[in-house]
Design an enzyme around this catalytic site. Sequence first.
Site, PDB file in Angstrom:
ATOM      1  N   ARG A 154       0.815  -1.214   0.000  1.00 39.02           N
ATOM      2  CA  ARG A 154       0.000   0.000   0.000  1.00 39.02           C
ATOM      3  C   ARG A 154       0.850   1.267   0.000  1.00 39.02           C
ATOM      4  O   ARG A 154       0.411   2.305  -0.486  1.00 39.02           O
ATOM      5  CB  ARG A 154      -0.943   0.001   1.204  1.00 39.02           C
ATOM      6  CG  ARG A 154      -2.148  -0.910   0.979  1.00 39.02           C
ATOM      7  CD  ARG A 154      -3.054  -0.890   2.174  1.00 39.02           C
ATOM      8  NE  ARG A 154      -4.364  -1.451   1.844  1.00 39.02           N
ATOM      9  CZ  ARG A 154      -5.340  -1.577   2.721  1.00 39.02           C
ATOM     10  NH1 ARG A 154      -5.173  -1.190   3.976  1.00 39.02           N
ATOM     11  NH2 ARG A 154      -6.496  -2.076   2.360  1.00 39.02           N
TER      12      ARG A 154
ATOM     13  N   LYS B 236     -18.375 -16.713   3.113  1.00 37.84           N
ATOM     14  CA  LYS B 236     -19.828 -16.614   3.175  1.00 37.84           C
ATOM     15  C   LYS B 236     -20.482 -16.205   1.865  1.00 37.84           C
ATOM     16  O   LYS B 236     -20.045 -15.256   1.214  1.00 37.84           O
ATOM     17  CB  LYS B 236     -20.222 -15.589   4.238  1.00 37.84           C
ATOM     18  CG  LYS B 236     -19.884 -16.019   5.648  1.00 37.84           C
ATOM     19  CD  LYS B 236     -20.308 -14.927   6.592  1.00 37.84           C
ATOM     20  CE  LYS B 236     -20.041 -15.311   8.039  1.00 37.84           C
ATOM     21  NZ  LYS B 236     -20.300 -14.157   8.904  1.00 37.84           N
TER      22      LYS B 236
ATOM     23  N   GLY C 237     -12.418  -4.562   1.620  1.00 38.87           N
ATOM     24  CA  GLY C 237     -13.828  -4.157   1.673  1.00 38.87           C
ATOM     25  C   GLY C 237     -14.188  -3.157   0.585  1.00 38.87           C
ATOM     26  O   GLY C 237     -15.272  -3.236  -0.015  1.00 38.87           O
TER      27      GLY C 237
ATOM     28  N   GLY D  36      -7.709  -7.909  -0.750  1.00 37.76           N
ATOM     29  CA  GLY D  36      -7.803  -8.689   0.479  1.00 37.76           C
ATOM     30  C   GLY D  36      -7.071 -10.018   0.406  1.00 37.76           C
ATOM     31  O   GLY D  36      -5.910 -10.091   0.013  1.00 37.76           O
TER      32      GLY D  36
HETATM   33  C1  3PG Z   1      -8.734  -1.858   5.207  1.00 33.88           C
HETATM   34  O1  3PG Z   1      -7.616  -2.345   5.349  1.00 33.88           O
HETATM   35  O2  3PG Z   1      -9.758  -2.554   5.145  1.00 33.88           O
HETATM   36  C2  3PG Z   1      -8.833  -0.373   5.054  1.00 33.88           C
HETATM   37  O3  3PG Z   1      -7.625   0.249   5.340  1.00 33.88           O
HETATM   38  C3  3PG Z   1      -9.953   0.184   5.873  1.00 33.88           C
HETATM   39  O4  3PG Z   1      -9.769  -0.130   7.214  1.00 33.88           O
HETATM   40  P1  3PG Z   1     -11.040  -0.469   8.114  1.00 33.88           P
HETATM   41  O5  3PG Z   1     -11.636  -1.739   7.589  1.00 33.88           O
HETATM   42  O6  3PG Z   1     -10.524  -0.567   9.515  1.00 33.88           O
HETATM   43  O7  3PG Z   1     -12.015   0.694   7.943  1.00 33.88           O
HETATM   44 MG    MG Z   2     -11.429  -3.476   6.226  1.00 30.85          MG
END
Ligand code: 3PG
Ligand code: MG
Length: 417
Positions: free
Chosen positions: A40, A206, A397, A374
């Site tokens: 990142r 899920k 997310g 992710g």
């Molecule tokens: C993440 O890694 O999902 C983002 O940086 C957002 O963080 P958060 O899910 O704690 O809002």
């Molecule tokens: Mg997150």
Amino acid sequence: MAKLSVSDLDVRGQRVFVRVDFNVPLEEKDGRMVITDETRIRETLPTLQLLISKGARVILASHLGRPDGQIVPSMSLAPVAVRLSELLGHPVRFVESCVGPQAAAAAAALQPGDVALLENVRFHAGEEANDPAFAEELAAVADTYVNDAFGTAHRAHASTEGVARVVARRGGRCASGLLIARELQFLGDELENPARPFVVILGGAKVSDKIQVIDRLIEKADAILIGGAMAYTFKLALGAKVGLSLVEKDKTHVALEALAKAKQRGIRFVIPSDNIVATPVDSGKKDKKGRPKMNLTNPRVNTGDNIPDTEEGVDIGPATSAAYAEILAGAKTILWNGPMGIFEDPRFAEGTFAVAKAVAAATAKGAKSIIGGGDSVKAINKAGLGSQVTFMSTGGGASLEFLEGQVLPGVAALQDK
Ligand code: 3PG
Ligand code: MG
């Protein structure tokens, strides 16, 4: 409409407040916090180099972890400032508070081309509450706002949304960084009219987490390949026994609706034909949430439709891996989100790695491959194939919500071209 981009701006001498997502994984080593994945940070370098070359006075803001409005030293961004400076080959001044006199003094001291990184914005409760007063405080050092924090664009927080409103109200400009622009290009534009066949691989725990994405992609894809624990909800919906597998019993109707929709649209919707299963045995220990910790024992391939009562599905099986690899070999566009099994355990990583290899092989033959953030990015990096795909999202997310077709507040807050 396209968003105003940092490359459209003349920012010489201006104080540019840049929201980045430096929420990187950290581990304690010999009493120091060490960054374990700097992707990142690296991905923001093009935006930062551009701003430096344009002679902006660059003020960076980010969150790290979930300190819930408290000062938590292990969640300080100080180690990130050090690493960023090395990667940029340019000094980065670390500022111990993101607001108040320290931030004001640091901003005032910046010369054109200088860079400062403010301390974790989530050390203040006003950040996640998107408190307008806190947004004003942050904006005190901003002439122009740039958002390059794609990973946090699904949050309407003070530094991702509120500040933009303050800057715009004052007549300042609010633009997207180059990383956000790339994410929107690959997760958005490139999937609007994909080269075909367009194959989507969806895994993860899920069905309920992924159903909106499934629903949307059934409209666009030629094939959808299912893996991960959510496959067991599909199996259950089709009348199979799933033993002790992770399953959402109350979501079988959702699975059946997806299958019916795929059939109606005439696309391939593939559920694993075989699985790796293991027998969970109570270890006598408890996990973080106080639940009994299970050891997964006696892994084996299960080729039958049903999983025996005492066993749990933990990965796709070899026949499924081979079938998925064959479908992927013919793909021209690939989107992958979610692992095929518990890949953190090497005994149950083969299905996920087989898919990673097949995606890389298809890419080498000219397919465009997009990895939706992710765990799938973690998996492809663990397989050592990160450099052999077209694009890896920095969002978890955020990429999921974007693929669902949701408006991301951090993007919506930016001005149009
Ligand atoms: C993440 O890694 O999902 C983002 O940086 C957002 O963080 P958060 O899910 O704690 O809002
Ligand atoms: Mg997150």
